[in-house]
Design an enzyme around this catalytic site. Structure first.
Site, PDB file in Angstrom:
ATOM      1  N   ASN A   7       0.751  -1.161   0.090  1.00  0.00           N
ATOM      2  CA  ASN A   7       0.039  -0.114   0.012  1.00  0.00           C
ATOM      3  C   ASN A   7       0.941   1.268   0.291  1.00  0.00           C
ATOM      4  O   ASN A   7       1.537   1.905   1.174  1.00  0.00           O
ATOM      5  CB  ASN A   7      -0.672  -0.140   1.126  1.00  0.00           C
ATOM      6  CG  ASN A   7      -1.683   0.468   1.468  1.00  0.00           C
ATOM      7  OD1 ASN A   7      -1.930   2.136   0.228  1.00  0.00           O
ATOM      8  ND2 ASN A   7      -2.894   0.783   2.448  1.00  0.00           N
ATOM      9  N   ARG A  78      -2.326  -2.219  -3.317  1.00  0.00           N
ATOM     10  CA  ARG A  78      -3.599  -1.781  -3.553  1.00  0.00           C
ATOM     11  C   ARG A  78      -3.668   0.157  -4.227  1.00  0.00           C
ATOM     12  O   ARG A  78      -2.691   0.772  -3.852  1.00  0.00           O
ATOM     13  CB  ARG A  78      -3.989  -1.355  -1.544  1.00  0.00           C
ATOM     14  CG  ARG A  78      -4.977  -0.271  -1.283  1.00  0.00           C
ATOM     15  CD  ARG A  78      -4.821  -0.131  -0.990  1.00  0.00           C
ATOM     16  NE  ARG A  78      -6.313   0.933   0.272  1.00  0.00           N
ATOM     17  CZ  ARG A  78      -7.565   1.772   1.082  1.00  0.00           C
ATOM     18  NH1 ARG A  78      -6.147   2.643   1.371  1.00  0.00           N
ATOM     19  NH2 ARG A  78      -8.075   2.310   0.872  1.00  0.00           N
ATOM     20  N   HIS A 167     -13.177   2.155  -0.684  1.00  0.00           N
ATOM     21  CA  HIS A 167     -13.335   1.111  -0.488  1.00  0.00           C
ATOM     22  C   HIS A 167     -13.742   0.157  -0.645  1.00  0.00           C
ATOM     23  O   HIS A 167     -14.604  -1.194  -0.044  1.00  0.00           O
ATOM     24  CB  HIS A 167     -14.481   1.495   1.512  1.00  0.00           C
ATOM     25  CG  HIS A 167     -13.599   2.125   2.149  1.00  0.00           C
ATOM     26  ND1 HIS A 167     -14.910   3.005   2.963  1.00  0.00           N
ATOM     27  CD2 HIS A 167     -12.755   2.636   2.461  1.00  0.00           C
ATOM     28  CE1 HIS A 167     -14.352   4.128   3.531  1.00  0.00           C
ATOM     29  NE2 HIS A 167     -12.933   3.347   2.926  1.00  0.00           N
ATOM     30  N   ARG A 228     -12.691  14.281   8.158  1.00  0.00           N
ATOM     31  CA  ARG A 228     -14.492  14.398   6.754  1.00  0.00           C
ATOM     32  C   ARG A 228     -15.912  14.934   6.932  1.00  0.00           C
ATOM     33  O   ARG A 228     -16.492  13.899   7.521  1.00  0.00           O
ATOM     34  CB  ARG A 228     -14.020  13.172   5.285  1.00  0.00           C
ATOM     35  CG  ARG A 228     -12.464  13.259   4.927  1.00  0.00           C
ATOM     36  CD  ARG A 228     -12.247  12.228   3.696  1.00  0.00           C
ATOM     37  NE  ARG A 228     -11.807  11.782   3.235  1.00  0.00           N
ATOM     38  CZ  ARG A 228     -10.646  10.798   3.350  1.00  0.00           C
ATOM     39  NH1 ARG A 228     -12.070   9.715   3.605  1.00  0.00           N
ATOM     40  NH2 ARG A 228     -10.040  10.032   3.044  1.00  0.00           N
ATOM     41  N   GLU A 370      -8.438  -5.668   4.372  1.00  0.00           N
ATOM     42  CA  GLU A 370      -8.189  -5.587   3.280  1.00  0.00           C
ATOM     43  C   GLU A 370      -7.384  -6.145   2.798  1.00  0.00           C
ATOM     44  O   GLU A 370      -7.090  -6.213   1.190  1.00  0.00           O
ATOM     45  CB  GLU A 370      -8.189  -3.568   2.957  1.00  0.00           C
ATOM     46  CG  GLU A 370      -9.226  -3.584   3.169  1.00  0.00           C
ATOM     47  CD  GLU A 370      -9.488  -1.806   3.552  1.00  0.00           C
ATOM     48  OE1 GLU A 370      -9.208  -1.552   4.299  1.00  0.00           O
ATOM     49  OE2 GLU A 370      -9.545  -1.724   1.789  1.00  0.00           O
TER      50      GLU A 370
END
Ligand code: AMP
Length: 387
Positions: A7, A78, A167, A228, A370
């Protein structure tokens, strides 16, 4: 099959070596401050690898120190944005790398860093099979009525402005595990998946496919998150622009200073729950706004999927905060949803049901992973190419 999962961020590189068949992690780590330092020479204070290639050398050294000699079968990356092209994980070659690079304008903070990671591996191990697993891919099944914004068509045709969703790797993995827990073939799973981490999104699943999701053109849309804002009236941005805020000011405020942090002064759900329990009014408001927003989405997505067969919580908050799950569920009485207080409060790393037998639909907690999903997808792509 051993897979290195990468990642790659602009200044960091997270990695895991996984044994796919065993489902286990052999080693993992995080290299930080890439490109911020002087590579260790001189007397500058910040010491970090010069670039992603140097960071990869550190990863290689760390893996070998930890595990000795080992043969990696493939690397899984990713990749945040797959645009409209990528609906599935793909084997990377030069053309694919350039295609990911062409999507840079849609994910300016993420895709360039993903490409740096890919190129570093290509340079160091030219023969290594590499697979890109996209955050957006699972949402390529969104129908047009869900992905279109009601703005002039040129914004889509000329600038790619539409809803993409993110996601996806997590939503897909959790969908499969939730269906398995309910003993349903995944094609028969209709449900709502709430991925609630520092970033948060909720997805409507019909027949095992994503048919709507709360993140849009960027990960900013939708739920109230750690830092956010999620949904707001776009006129606020125009108003702030006229008041002299720059695009960068607005971007920073909405992505880094809002959400739980903006409302409660802290982006960590544990701290916000503790503060609310201790009587902090701002923290209580933050929890109310956040849980109400999610409950509205769940109600909407219950309609979108034609009647959900399950509601699923996952990621840091979804898996661990029984208080937050309870706050959401208490707003879902109209759907006949009823949590079992004892089951909800239990701590476990296993997928499980937390609703009462009387609940109209089961409520599940399904831990996401993930990296595991990326490793499995990578192994599947590499095996299919060699078959
Ligand atoms: P993630 O991005 O999936 O790592 O999730 C991060 C979020 O999960 C943060 O808001 C954490 O406060 C929250 N979280 C992690 N562990 C717990 C816990 N035990 N109880 C409540 N919230 C938690």
């Amino acid at each position: 099959m051993l897979v290195l999962v990468i990642n790659s961020g602009s200044s960091s590189l997270k990695y895991q070596v996984r044994d796919v068949a065993a489902g286990s992690v052999l080693t993992e780590g995080l290299i930080e401050k890439i490109g911020m330092g002087n590579g260790g020479d001189g007397d500058g204070e910040i010491v970090g690898p010069r670039d992603h290639a140097e960071a990869l050398e550190q990863v290689d050294a760390a893996i070998h120190q930890e595990l000795g000699d080992l043969e990696l079968a493939a690397v899984g990356h990713r990749v945040v944005h797959g645009g409209e092209r990528f609906a599935e994980p793909v084997l990377i070659d030069n053309e694919i790398t350039r295609a990911i690079e062409r999507l840079n304008p849609l994910a300016p903070l993420h895709n360039p860093a993903n490409v740096l990671g890919i190129r570093a591996i290509t340079k160091k191990w030219p023969e290594m099979p590499q697979v890109a697993v996209f955050d957006t891919a699972f949402h390529r099944t969104l129908p047009e009525h869900a992905w279109r914004y009601a703005v002039p068509g040129e914004l889509y045709t000329d600038h790619g402005i539409r809803r993409y969703g993110f996601h996806g790797t997590s939503h897909e993995y959790v969908t499969r595990r939730a269906a398995a827990l309910l003993d349903l073939p995944v094609e028969e799973f209709d449900g709502v998946i709430a991925h609630l981490g520092n970033g948060a999104s909720v997805t409507a699943i019909r027949g095992g496919h994503s048919v709507d999701t709360s993140m849009g053109f960027t990960p900013l849309e939708g739920l109230v998150m750690g830092t956010r804002s999620g949904d707001l009236d776009p006129s606020i941005l125009v108003f702030l622009g006229r008041a002299g805020w720059t695009p960068e000011d607005i971007d920073t405020m909405l992505n880094r200073e809002s959400g739980l942090k903006g409302l409660a002064g802290n982006n960590d759900m544990r701290s916000v729950v503790e503060a609310a329990e201790a009587g902090d009014a701002k923290a209580a408001t933050a929890l109310a706004v956040t849980s109400y927003r999610l409950a509205k989405y769940i109600g909407g997505y219950h309609v979108a999927v034609g009647g959900a067969k399950a509601l699923v919580f996952t990621a840091g908050i979804g898996e661990n905060s029984h208080q937050f799950r309870a706050l959401v569920a208490e707003k879902l009485g109209a759907l006949g949803i009823q949590l079992h207080a004892g089951l909800n409060a239990e701590r476990s790393k296993e997928p499980r049901v937390i609703s009462t037998l009387q609940s109209a639909i089961p409520v599940l907690v399904v831990p996401t992973d993930e990296e595991r999903a990326i490793a499995e997808a990578t192994a599947a792509v590499v095996s299919s190419v060699h078959a």
